[in-house]
Motif scaffolding. Sequence first.
Motif, PDB file in Angstrom:
ATOM      1  N   ALA A  99       9.794   6.670   6.948  1.00 48.80           N
ATOM      2  CA  ALA A  99      11.241   6.716   6.693  1.00 48.80           C
ATOM      3  C   ALA A  99      11.572   6.171   5.317  1.00 48.80           C
ATOM      4  N   GLY A 100      12.530   6.779   4.667  1.00 48.89           N
ATOM      5  CA  GLY A 100      13.025   6.263   3.391  1.00 48.89           C
ATOM      6  C   GLY A 100      12.115   6.519   2.214  1.00 48.89           C
ATOM      7  N   ALA A 101      11.042   7.281   2.420  1.00 52.11           N
ATOM      8  CA  ALA A 101      10.088   7.490   1.337  1.00 52.11           C
ATOM      9  C   ALA A 101      10.602   8.500   0.324  1.00 52.11           C
ATOM     10  N   GLY A 102      11.535   9.353   0.749  1.00 50.05           N
ATOM     11  CA  GLY A 102      12.053  10.362  -0.172  1.00 50.05           C
ATOM     12  C   GLY A 102      10.978  11.323  -0.604  1.00 50.05           C
ATOM     13  N   LEU A 103      10.036  11.586   0.271  1.00 52.35           N
ATOM     14  CA  LEU A 103       8.896  12.426  -0.103  1.00 52.35           C
ATOM     15  C   LEU A 103       8.938  13.793   0.561  1.00 52.35           C
ATOM     16  N   ALA A 104      10.114  14.309   0.882  1.00 50.67           N
ATOM     17  CA  ALA A 104      10.194  15.605   1.558  1.00 50.67           C
ATOM     18  C   ALA A 104       9.321  16.605   0.818  1.00 50.67           C
ATOM     19  N   SER A 105       8.551  17.362   1.554  1.00 57.94           N
ATOM     20  CA  SER A 105       7.574  18.220   0.907  1.00 57.94           C
ATOM     21  C   SER A 105       7.781  19.677   1.265  1.00 57.94           C
ATOM     22  N   HIS A 175      -8.714   8.851  -1.251  1.00 61.24           N
ATOM     23  CA  HIS A 175      -7.371   8.614  -0.717  1.00 61.24           C
ATOM     24  C   HIS A 175      -6.298   8.863  -1.779  1.00 61.24           C
ATOM     25  N   ASP A 176      -5.109   9.193  -1.297  1.00 64.42           N
ATOM     26  CA  ASP A 176      -3.934   9.299  -2.151  1.00 64.42           C
ATOM     27  C   ASP A 176      -2.979   8.181  -1.721  1.00 64.42           C
ATOM     28  N   VAL A 177      -2.747   7.222  -2.605  1.00 64.35           N
ATOM     29  CA  VAL A 177      -1.795   6.145  -2.304  1.00 64.35           C
ATOM     30  C   VAL A 177      -0.509   6.476  -3.066  1.00 64.35           C
ATOM     31  N   ALA A 178       0.472   7.020  -2.317  1.00 61.99           N
ATOM     32  CA  ALA A 178       1.734   7.425  -2.949  1.00 61.99           C
ATOM     33  C   ALA A 178       2.613   6.192  -3.109  1.00 61.99           C
ATOM     34  N   CYS A 179       3.076   5.949  -4.333  1.00 64.59           N
ATOM     35  CA  CYS A 179       3.908   4.774  -4.629  1.00 64.59           C
ATOM     36  C   CYS A 179       5.301   5.270  -4.978  1.00 64.59           C
ATOM     37  N   ILE A 180       6.244   5.001  -4.052  1.00 66.98           N
ATOM     38  CA  ILE A 180       7.572   5.598  -4.180  1.00 66.98           C
ATOM     39  C   ILE A 180       8.513   4.626  -4.892  1.00 66.98           C
ATOM     40  N   PHE A 181       8.624   4.777  -6.212  1.00 61.58           N
ATOM     41  CA  PHE A 181       9.561   3.948  -6.977  1.00 61.58           C
ATOM     42  C   PHE A 181      10.994   4.384  -6.683  1.00 61.58           C
ATOM     43  N   SER A 182      11.152   5.708  -6.507  1.00 62.46           N
ATOM     44  CA  SER A 182      12.492   6.220  -6.242  1.00 62.46           C
ATOM     45  C   SER A 182      12.425   7.392  -5.277  1.00 62.46           C
ATOM     46  N   GLY A 183      13.258   7.319  -4.223  1.00 60.34           N
ATOM     47  CA  GLY A 183      13.322   8.412  -3.254  1.00 60.34           C
ATOM     48  C   GLY A 183      14.505   9.324  -3.527  1.00 60.34           C
ATOM     49  N   GLU A 184      15.130   9.115  -4.683  1.00 62.02           N
ATOM     50  CA  GLU A 184      16.319   9.909  -5.048  1.00 62.02           C
ATOM     51  C   GLU A 184      15.959  11.372  -5.244  1.00 62.02           C
ATOM     52  N   ARG A 299      -2.412  -2.994  -1.706  1.00 59.71           N
ATOM     53  CA  ARG A 299      -1.955  -4.381  -1.883  1.00 59.71           C
ATOM     54  C   ARG A 299      -1.472  -4.617  -3.319  1.00 59.71           C
ATOM     55  N   ARG A 300      -2.257  -4.121  -4.292  1.00 58.98           N
ATOM     56  CA  ARG A 300      -1.864  -4.285  -5.697  1.00 58.98           C
ATOM     57  C   ARG A 300      -0.547  -3.571  -5.994  1.00 58.98           C
ATOM     58  N   ALA A 301      -0.404  -2.342  -5.467  1.00 57.43           N
ATOM     59  CA  ALA A 301       0.825  -1.577  -5.727  1.00 57.43           C
ATOM     60  C   ALA A 301       2.022  -2.331  -5.167  1.00 57.43           C
ATOM     61  N   ARG A 302       1.857  -2.889  -3.957  1.00 58.02           N
ATOM     62  CA  ARG A 302       2.986  -3.583  -3.318  1.00 58.02           C
ATOM     63  C   ARG A 302       3.332  -4.869  -4.046  1.00 58.02           C
ATOM     64  N   THR A 303       2.311  -5.660  -4.385  1.00 53.49           N
ATOM     65  CA  THR A 303       2.623  -6.963  -4.970  1.00 53.49           C
ATOM     66  C   THR A 303       3.006  -6.834  -6.448  1.00 53.49           C
ATOM     67  N   THR A 304       2.306  -5.991  -7.202  1.00 56.64           N
ATOM     68  CA  THR A 304       2.594  -5.888  -8.641  1.00 56.64           C
ATOM     69  C   THR A 304       3.952  -5.236  -8.892  1.00 56.64           C
ATOM     70  N   GLU A 310       7.116   0.765   3.370  1.00 54.15           N
ATOM     71  CA  GLU A 310       7.475   2.191   3.451  1.00 54.15           C
ATOM     72  C   GLU A 310       7.305   2.898   2.120  1.00 54.15           C
ATOM     73  N   GLN A 311       7.295   2.135   1.018  1.00 57.32           N
ATOM     74  CA  GLN A 311       7.228   2.770  -0.311  1.00 57.32           C
ATOM     75  C   GLN A 311       5.803   3.004  -0.795  1.00 57.32           C
ATOM     76  N   VAL A 312       4.811   2.563  -0.018  1.00 56.74           N
ATOM     77  CA  VAL A 312       3.416   2.774  -0.416  1.00 56.74           C
ATOM     78  C   VAL A 312       2.693   3.442   0.754  1.00 56.74           C
ATOM     79  N   ILE A 313       2.345   4.699   0.573  1.00 57.85           N
ATOM     80  CA  ILE A 313       1.819   5.484   1.691  1.00 57.85           C
ATOM     81  C   ILE A 313       0.389   5.928   1.396  1.00 57.85           C
ATOM     82  N   ASP A 314      -0.513   5.429   2.208  1.00 61.65           N
ATOM     83  CA  ASP A 314      -1.943   5.702   2.021  1.00 61.65           C
ATOM     84  C   ASP A 314      -2.346   6.893   2.886  1.00 61.65           C
TER      85      ASP A 314
END
Length: 329
Positions: A99-105, A175-184, A299-304, A310-314
């Motif tokens: 939810a909230g990822a803004g990654l509609a595909s 793996h693809d770790v999607a990092c969602i800075f913006s779901g706009e 972990r790095r994507a989330r903390t850095t 929800e914004q980091v999807i592995d």
Amino acid sequence: MNQKTAVAGANIALLKYWGRTDAKLNLPANGSVSLTLDNLLTRTTVEFDPASKGDSLTLDGKAQTGEVLARVTRFLDHVRKRTGRSDAARVASVNAFPAGAGLASSASAFAALAAASFDAAGTKVSAKELSTFARLGSGSASRSVFGGYVEWLPGARHEDSYARQIAAPGHLALHDVACIFSGEKKKVGSLEGHELADRSPIHGTRLKWVNDALPRMKEAILTKDLGSIGDLAERDALFMHSVMMTSDPSVLYWTGETVRGIRDVRSWRDEGIPVWFTIDAGPNLHLLTPAEHAPDVVRRARTTWGLSKEQVIDSAPGEGVRAVEDHLF
Ligand code: PMV
């Protein structure tokens, strides 16, 4: 009830599709290579109904009208023509994206819609033909018909532009770790963007480069040469975004977070972590890394970057489109 349901995964392109030779048929200017993902799924149910007057569509339970419904109707018209059905269809679709990822595909959406609608029409088609039809809905959907590592052959006619598998999902645990800075929602969608590609003076240079990179990418996948996969994927993402930025009008998808992310990924790599980035038509980074490094990269994507769960999807490599029994109506 004759409803049929299919599930498809999104895919991340390792060599990208950007620019078309035919906008109506979605024939791409270049071949592309992608990885189908196991964690970003669309499930779609279709039923043809002689009693209903027009097509109907719900997305995540909400009834759709306007251009969203019109695009699905245009797609169903191709299926009706091919299968000889003339009935309107009832379509329901849900995205099992966090939810909230803004990654509609659109890739998973049209791959699932293609499979469910042929099934509902009672017409069996090969995976290759299904891929040509998914492409009519959204170019990148041609690749989500297949699982694992996939290439899309550009072709010059409808029948010749389809995807095929290079290697099964289990071949290499990238793996693809999607990092969602913006779901706009983006201001320039990919359909509009493809039309601008040949208004960049470097589009032709990129096409030459991609044509040379395609056999190298396939070889790197087959030999499990992660360094070459990552290097080619990263370069092409930068090349595609250079085409976008230098189009007239210019399209700039990046934000400050994108640039900071690129710099951080490169410094993690300097520390010895096998991680590369790629970027689709938006500001978000997709990090490519082998399975054993995925938890550390998450972990790095989330903390850095201060991202939520929800914004980091592995996602691991996933299967191609398949029929399922859990219908949405
Ligand atoms: O399938 P479309 O029209 O949404 O285009 C996809 C474009 C990119 O995601 C930027 C690249 C790709 O190959 O998936």
